[in-house]
Scaffold this motif. Structure first.
Motif, PDB file in Angstrom:
ATOM      1  N   ASP A 173       3.385  -6.569   1.709  1.00 23.56           N
ATOM      2  CA  ASP A 173       3.764  -4.986   1.823  1.00 23.56           C
ATOM      3  C   ASP A 173       2.756  -4.537   0.538  1.00 23.56           C
ATOM      4  OD1 ASP A 173       5.200  -4.961   3.966  1.00 23.56           O
ATOM      5  OD2 ASP A 173       7.173  -5.010   3.112  1.00 23.56           O
ATOM      6  N   ALA A 174       3.119  -5.197  -0.706  1.00 24.42           N
ATOM      7  CA  ALA A 174       2.400  -4.725  -1.829  1.00 24.42           C
ATOM      8  C   ALA A 174       0.782  -4.741  -1.446  1.00 24.42           C
ATOM      9  CB  ALA A 174       2.578  -5.533  -2.983  1.00 24.42           C
ATOM     10  N   ALA A 175       0.361  -5.683  -0.813  1.00 17.75           N
ATOM     11  CA  ALA A 175      -1.198  -6.010  -0.617  1.00 17.75           C
ATOM     12  C   ALA A 175      -1.620  -4.721   0.165  1.00 17.75           C
ATOM     13  CB  ALA A 175      -1.436  -7.181  -0.176  1.00 17.75           C
ATOM     14  N   ALA A 176      -0.836  -4.436   1.218  1.00 17.93           N
ATOM     15  CA  ALA A 176      -1.087  -3.163   2.081  1.00 17.93           C
ATOM     16  C   ALA A 176      -0.904  -1.986   1.758  1.00 17.93           C
ATOM     17  CB  ALA A 176       0.005  -3.531   3.480  1.00 17.93           C
ATOM     18  N   GLU A 177      -0.118  -1.837   0.438  1.00 21.19           N
ATOM     19  CA  GLU A 177       0.082  -0.377  -0.330  1.00 21.19           C
ATOM     20  C   GLU A 177      -1.010  -0.434  -1.162  1.00 21.19           C
ATOM     21  OE1 GLU A 177       1.662   3.064  -2.147  1.00 21.19           O
ATOM     22  OE2 GLU A 177       1.558   1.948  -0.025  1.00 21.19           O
ATOM     23  N   ARG A 178      -1.684  -1.555  -1.703  1.00 22.33           N
ATOM     24  CA  ARG A 178      -2.810  -1.412  -2.439  1.00 22.33           C
ATOM     25  C   ARG A 178      -4.104  -1.017  -1.662  1.00 22.33           C
ATOM     26  NH1 ARG A 178      -5.895   0.514  -5.025  1.00 22.33           N
ATOM     27  NH2 ARG A 178      -7.521  -0.150  -6.215  1.00 22.33           N
ATOM     28  N   LEU A 179      -4.205  -1.503  -0.436  1.00 25.68           N
ATOM     29  CA  LEU A 179      -5.251  -1.155   0.549  1.00 25.68           C
ATOM     30  C   LEU A 179      -5.106   0.271   0.940  1.00 25.68           C
ATOM     31  CD1 LEU A 179      -5.121  -4.517   2.731  1.00 25.68           C
ATOM     32  CD2 LEU A 179      -6.876  -3.967   1.093  1.00 25.68           C
ATOM     33  N   ARG A 180      -3.792   0.529   1.177  1.00 27.48           N
ATOM     34  CA  ARG A 180      -3.815   2.251   1.308  1.00 27.48           C
ATOM     35  C   ARG A 180      -4.146   3.046   0.053  1.00 27.48           C
ATOM     36  NH1 ARG A 180      -0.700   6.057   0.347  1.00 27.48           N
ATOM     37  NH2 ARG A 180       0.744   5.014  -1.066  1.00 27.48           N
ATOM     38  N   LEU A 181      -3.851   2.631  -0.822  1.00 30.61           N
ATOM     39  CA  LEU A 181      -4.319   3.279  -2.099  1.00 30.61           C
ATOM     40  C   LEU A 181      -5.771   3.361  -2.268  1.00 30.61           C
ATOM     41  CD1 LEU A 181      -1.542   2.445  -4.789  1.00 30.61           C
ATOM     42  CD2 LEU A 181      -1.945   4.553  -3.482  1.00 30.61           C
TER      43      LEU A 181
END
Length: 139
Positions: A15-23
């Motif tokens: 989830d943290a990696a996906a959030e970083r990708l979203r940012l």
């Protein structure tokens, strides 16, 4: 993440990696197609190293600048003041017209609008002070 590349990734890591990708999309570093590809691989990742590889080429995460707290009188309070002022003005005009028509000044009945005006002044002072203090804390 880099120090434990062979450790299995948790859902929280994914989830943290996906959030970083979203940012990264918001920052303009990734297009939607690449984001879609990387996020799919992020949720399919087994190790932390695989996740680290997905975000390795992205710049360091930028911290958003804090938005300043609003100061001054809020718009809704200005609207209430405007309504009160119009109501007071109409009542004073009607009182003056009735007093002139009667030939003698009548009791000043628009004074009944002064207590709500006082309450409104107290609410305004408290609101402006609270907003000013919030702005000062944010500085």
């Amino acid at each position: 993440m880099d120090e434990h590349r062979d450790v299995r990734a948790s859902d929280k890591d994914r989830d943290a990696a996906a959030e970083r990708l979203r940012l990264a999309v918001e920052e303009g570093c990734l297009d939607f197609r690449e984001f879609d590809d990387r996020v799919g691989r992020a949720y399919g990742s087994v190790t932390r190293g695989e996740l680290a590889d997905l975000v390795a080429d992205l710049p360091a995460r930028r911290r958003p600048s804090p938005s300043p707290a609003p100061s001054g009188t809020p718009r809704w309070l200005k609207a209430v003041w405007a309504g009160w002022a119009v109501l007071l003005a109409v009542n004073v005009v009607v009182w003056a017209a009735v007093s002139v028509a009667e030939g003698c000044p009548m009791d000043f009945w628009p004074k009944g609008l002064l207590p709500p005006g006082l309450i409104l002044a107290i609410v305004t002072a408290g609101t402006v002070r609270r907003r000013r203090d919030a702005t000062a804390e944010g500085s």
